[in-house]
Design a protein around this motif. Structure first.
Motif, PDB file in Angstrom:
ATOM      1  N   PHE A 112       4.042  12.645   4.134  1.00 16.96           N
ATOM      2  CA  PHE A 112       4.628  12.983   2.837  1.00 16.96           C
ATOM      3  C   PHE A 112       5.850  13.886   3.019  1.00 16.96           C
ATOM      4  CE2 PHE A 112       4.711  16.229  -0.594  1.00 16.96           C
ATOM      5  CZ  PHE A 112       5.073  15.423  -1.659  1.00 16.96           C
ATOM      6  N   HIS A 113       5.689  14.951   3.782  1.00 12.78           N
ATOM      7  CA  HIS A 113       6.799  15.895   3.968  1.00 12.78           C
ATOM      8  C   HIS A 113       7.958  15.246   4.724  1.00 12.78           C
ATOM      9  CE1 HIS A 113       5.007  19.367   2.122  1.00 12.78           C
ATOM     10  NE2 HIS A 113       3.941  19.328   2.909  1.00 12.78           N
ATOM     11  N   ASP A 114       7.679  14.372   5.677  1.00 18.15           N
ATOM     12  CA  ASP A 114       8.752  13.679   6.404  1.00 18.15           C
ATOM     13  C   ASP A 114       9.563  12.791   5.459  1.00 18.15           C
ATOM     14  OD1 ASP A 114       8.119  14.852   8.798  1.00 18.15           O
ATOM     15  OD2 ASP A 114       6.962  13.155   9.567  1.00 18.15           O
ATOM     16  N   LEU A 115       8.869  12.029   4.615  1.00 15.67           N
ATOM     17  CA  LEU A 115       9.559  11.161   3.660  1.00 15.67           C
ATOM     18  C   LEU A 115      10.364  11.971   2.656  1.00 15.67           C
ATOM     19  CD1 LEU A 115       6.684   8.590   3.050  1.00 15.67           C
ATOM     20  CD2 LEU A 115       8.926   8.048   4.009  1.00 15.67           C
ATOM     21  N   VAL A 116       9.804  13.096   2.225  1.00 17.87           N
ATOM     22  CA  VAL A 116      10.519  13.956   1.280  1.00 17.87           C
ATOM     23  C   VAL A 116      11.790  14.495   1.916  1.00 17.87           C
ATOM     24  CG1 VAL A 116      10.417  16.186   0.076  1.00 17.87           C
ATOM     25  CG2 VAL A 116       8.494  14.583  -0.089  1.00 17.87           C
ATOM     26  N   ARG A 117      11.696  14.941   3.154  1.00 19.57           N
ATOM     27  CA  ARG A 117      12.872  15.467   3.840  1.00 19.57           C
ATOM     28  C   ARG A 117      13.958  14.395   3.959  1.00 19.57           C
ATOM     29  NH1 ARG A 117      10.342  17.297   7.651  1.00 19.57           N
ATOM     30  NH2 ARG A 117      10.533  15.592   9.163  1.00 19.57           N
ATOM     31  N   GLN A 118      13.577  13.186   4.314  1.00 22.04           N
ATOM     32  CA  GLN A 118      14.545  12.100   4.427  1.00 22.04           C
ATOM     33  C   GLN A 118      15.140  11.750   3.063  1.00 22.04           C
ATOM     34  OE1 GLN A 118      12.928   8.674   6.660  1.00 22.04           O
ATOM     35  NE2 GLN A 118      11.435  10.089   7.524  1.00 22.04           N
ATOM     36  N   GLY A 119      14.295  11.697   2.048  1.00 13.02           N
ATOM     37  CA  GLY A 119      14.769  11.351   0.709  1.00 13.02           C
ATOM     38  C   GLY A 119      15.721  12.386   0.154  1.00 13.02           C
ATOM     39  N   ARG A 120      15.395  13.655   0.332  1.00 15.02           N
ATOM     40  CA  ARG A 120      16.260  14.719  -0.182  1.00 15.02           C
ATOM     41  C   ARG A 120      17.623  14.706   0.495  1.00 15.02           C
ATOM     42  NH1 ARG A 120      11.650  19.544  -0.717  1.00 15.02           N
ATOM     43  NH2 ARG A 120      11.130  19.104  -2.915  1.00 15.02           N
ATOM     44  N   ALA A 121      17.646  14.300   1.752  1.00 16.06           N
ATOM     45  CA  ALA A 121      18.929  14.237   2.471  1.00 16.06           C
ATOM     46  C   ALA A 121      19.851  13.175   1.878  1.00 16.06           C
ATOM     47  CB  ALA A 121      18.684  13.957   3.955  1.00 16.06           C
ATOM     48  N   GLU A 122      19.294  12.189   1.180  1.00 16.89           N
ATOM     49  CA  GLU A 122      20.096  11.100   0.600  1.00 16.89           C
ATOM     50  C   GLU A 122      20.490  11.356  -0.856  1.00 16.89           C
ATOM     51  OE1 GLU A 122      21.295   8.603   2.236  1.00 16.89           O
ATOM     52  OE2 GLU A 122      20.230   8.982   4.106  1.00 16.89           O
ATOM     53  N   LEU A 123      19.911  12.368  -1.480  1.00 14.71           N
ATOM     54  CA  LEU A 123      20.197  12.633  -2.894  1.00 14.71           C
ATOM     55  C   LEU A 123      21.686  12.893  -3.101  1.00 14.71           C
ATOM     56  CD1 LEU A 123      17.166  14.941  -3.791  1.00 14.71           C
ATOM     57  CD2 LEU A 123      17.646  12.682  -4.791  1.00 14.71           C
ATOM     58  N   GLY A 124      22.244  12.210  -4.100  1.00 12.42           N
ATOM     59  CA  GLY A 124      23.657  12.385  -4.406  1.00 12.42           C
ATOM     60  C   GLY A 124      24.580  11.591  -3.512  1.00 12.42           C
ATOM     61  N   LYS A 125      24.073  11.110  -2.373  1.00  9.77           N
ATOM     62  CA  LYS A 125      24.888  10.296  -1.462  1.00  9.77           C
ATOM     63  C   LYS A 125      24.517   8.820  -1.587  1.00  9.77           C
ATOM     64  CE  LYS A 125      23.675  12.571   2.228  1.00  9.77           C
ATOM     65  NZ  LYS A 125      23.584  13.021   3.640  1.00  9.77           N
ATOM     66  N   ASN A 126      23.239   8.554  -1.512  1.00 14.86           N
ATOM     67  CA  ASN A 126      22.723   7.196  -1.684  1.00 14.86           C
ATOM     68  C   ASN A 126      21.438   7.301  -2.483  1.00 14.86           C
ATOM     69  OD1 ASN A 126      21.684   4.592  -1.492  1.00 14.86           O
ATOM     70  ND2 ASN A 126      22.483   4.278   0.577  1.00 14.86           N
ATOM     71  N   ASP A 127      21.602   7.366  -3.804  1.00 17.22           N
ATOM     72  CA  ASP A 127      20.453   7.621  -4.662  1.00 17.22           C
ATOM     73  C   ASP A 127      19.434   6.492  -4.641  1.00 17.22           C
ATOM     74  OD1 ASP A 127      20.823  10.240  -5.751  1.00 17.22           O
ATOM     75  OD2 ASP A 127      22.502   9.469  -6.905  1.00 17.22           O
ATOM     76  N   ALA A 128      19.864   5.280  -4.377  1.00 16.52           N
ATOM     77  CA  ALA A 128      18.911   4.168  -4.305  1.00 16.52           C
ATOM     78  C   ALA A 128      17.951   4.369  -3.138  1.00 16.52           C
ATOM     79  CB  ALA A 128      19.647   2.841  -4.173  1.00 16.52           C
ATOM     80  N   VAL A 129      18.496   4.771  -1.994  1.00 18.09           N
ATOM     81  CA  VAL A 129      17.660   5.051  -0.827  1.00 18.09           C
ATOM     82  C   VAL A 129      16.801   6.284  -1.076  1.00 18.09           C
ATOM     83  CG1 VAL A 129      17.690   5.753   1.608  1.00 18.09           C
ATOM     84  CG2 VAL A 129      19.217   3.941   0.804  1.00 18.09           C
ATOM     85  N   ALA A 130      17.397   7.314  -1.680  1.00 23.27           N
ATOM     86  CA  ALA A 130      16.643   8.530  -1.980  1.00 23.27           C
ATOM     87  C   ALA A 130      15.463   8.227  -2.886  1.00 23.27           C
ATOM     88  CB  ALA A 130      17.555   9.563  -2.635  1.00 23.27           C
TER      89      ALA A 130
END
Length: 268
Positions: free
Chosen positions: A100-118
């Motif tokens: 869960f925390h790994d996916l959250v970290r990856q998702g947050r890194a994409e916020l605002g840059k690639n929101d579909a991936v985030a």
């Protein structure tokens, strides 16, 4: 603890509680004092230490039955007695909470840059949840602290995923989810702001205005507070049909609620 579709988790409440405490602190020594505090709070029995040792022994016997563990020796290597406490030795990838925390970290890194991936990554992280964490485990004072932190993280992740979806123009799809969340968290301003934005963009301005009125009443009745300036700016923007809250387009992407945090003049 599941393997090949079979659940090997202990059924006795105290054993489940102790195992949950060890899992939350995996690969760290949990002191005997912490175990006793979790199991019995401020009123441990005189036999607390010996009873705790009995629970550890019973947990090892349960672990022994898991096929990939298979022996009491392997169970002792997994649930170790350390100086002053116990340690559950597991690989990080074996715990859902780490995934869960790994996916959250990856998702947050994409916020605002690639929101579909985030959105996809954060949705996958949230999909690991099946109701509330440890809903079938009696939680003592130590576990309750862990659970409160994990629940706070979960709702924060859900808010960020919703923000990403709003920037992607998925406001119609969010209405049911946000309605349920606002009912569950009746004084949570950001969720109500997101709901207002989704309603307004869906052509339901009257309902958006009703959301802020309900929040205003709830904050006043429960906490004696007024909505924040940010919420008031959103309220005024909805009243004025301010284009700052319009749905994003390919040529004019919108930073959703972020703009309202910095634009009082336009919507006041």
């Amino acid at each position: 603890m599941r393997e090949n579709g079979h659940d090997y988790a202990p059924t006795a409440p105290k054993q489940r509680q102790l195992l949950a405490l060890l899992v939350f602190n995996a690969n760290q020594v949990v002191t005997v004092g912490t175990c006793i505090e979790e199991l019995w709070g401020e009123s441990p029995p005189d036999t607390g230490l010996s009873t705790l040792q009995s629970y550890v022994l019973q947990l090892r016997r349960i672990l022994k039955r898991v096929p990939r563990i298979g022996s009491l020796k392997a169970a002792r290597e997994l649930l170790q007695t350390r100086d002053g406490g116990y340690l559950l030795a597991v690989r990080p990838e074996e715990l859902d909470v780490n995934l869960f925390h790994d996916l959250v970290r990856q998702g947050r890194a994409e916020l605002g840059k690639n929101d579909a991936v985030a959105s996809e990554l954060l949705s996958t992280a949230l999909g690991l949840w099946e109701g509330s964490a440890l809903s079938d485990v009696q939680a003592g004072p130590v576990l309750r602290i862990h659970l409160a932190g994990l629940e706070e993280t979960r709702i924060s992740v859900q808010e960020q995923r919703i923000d990403a979806d709003l920037r992607l123009g998925r406001h119609h799809d969010l209405l049911g989810e946000l309605s349920a969340l606002c009912a569950l968290y009746p004084t949570h301003e950001n969720l109500h702001a997101q709901f207002m934005l989704a309603l307004s963009r869906s052509g339901r301005r009257t309902q958006a205005l009703e959301v802020v009125q309900r929040l205003r009443r709830m904050l006043g009745d429960e906490l004696g507070l007024e909505p924040s300036p940010r919420m008031n700016r959103l309220h005024q923007a909805v009243l004025a049909c301010d284009p700052v809250i319009d749905a994003p387009t390919r040529t004019a992407p919108l930073l959703s609620l972020d703009l309202l945090a910095h634009s009082g003049a336009r919507s006041a």
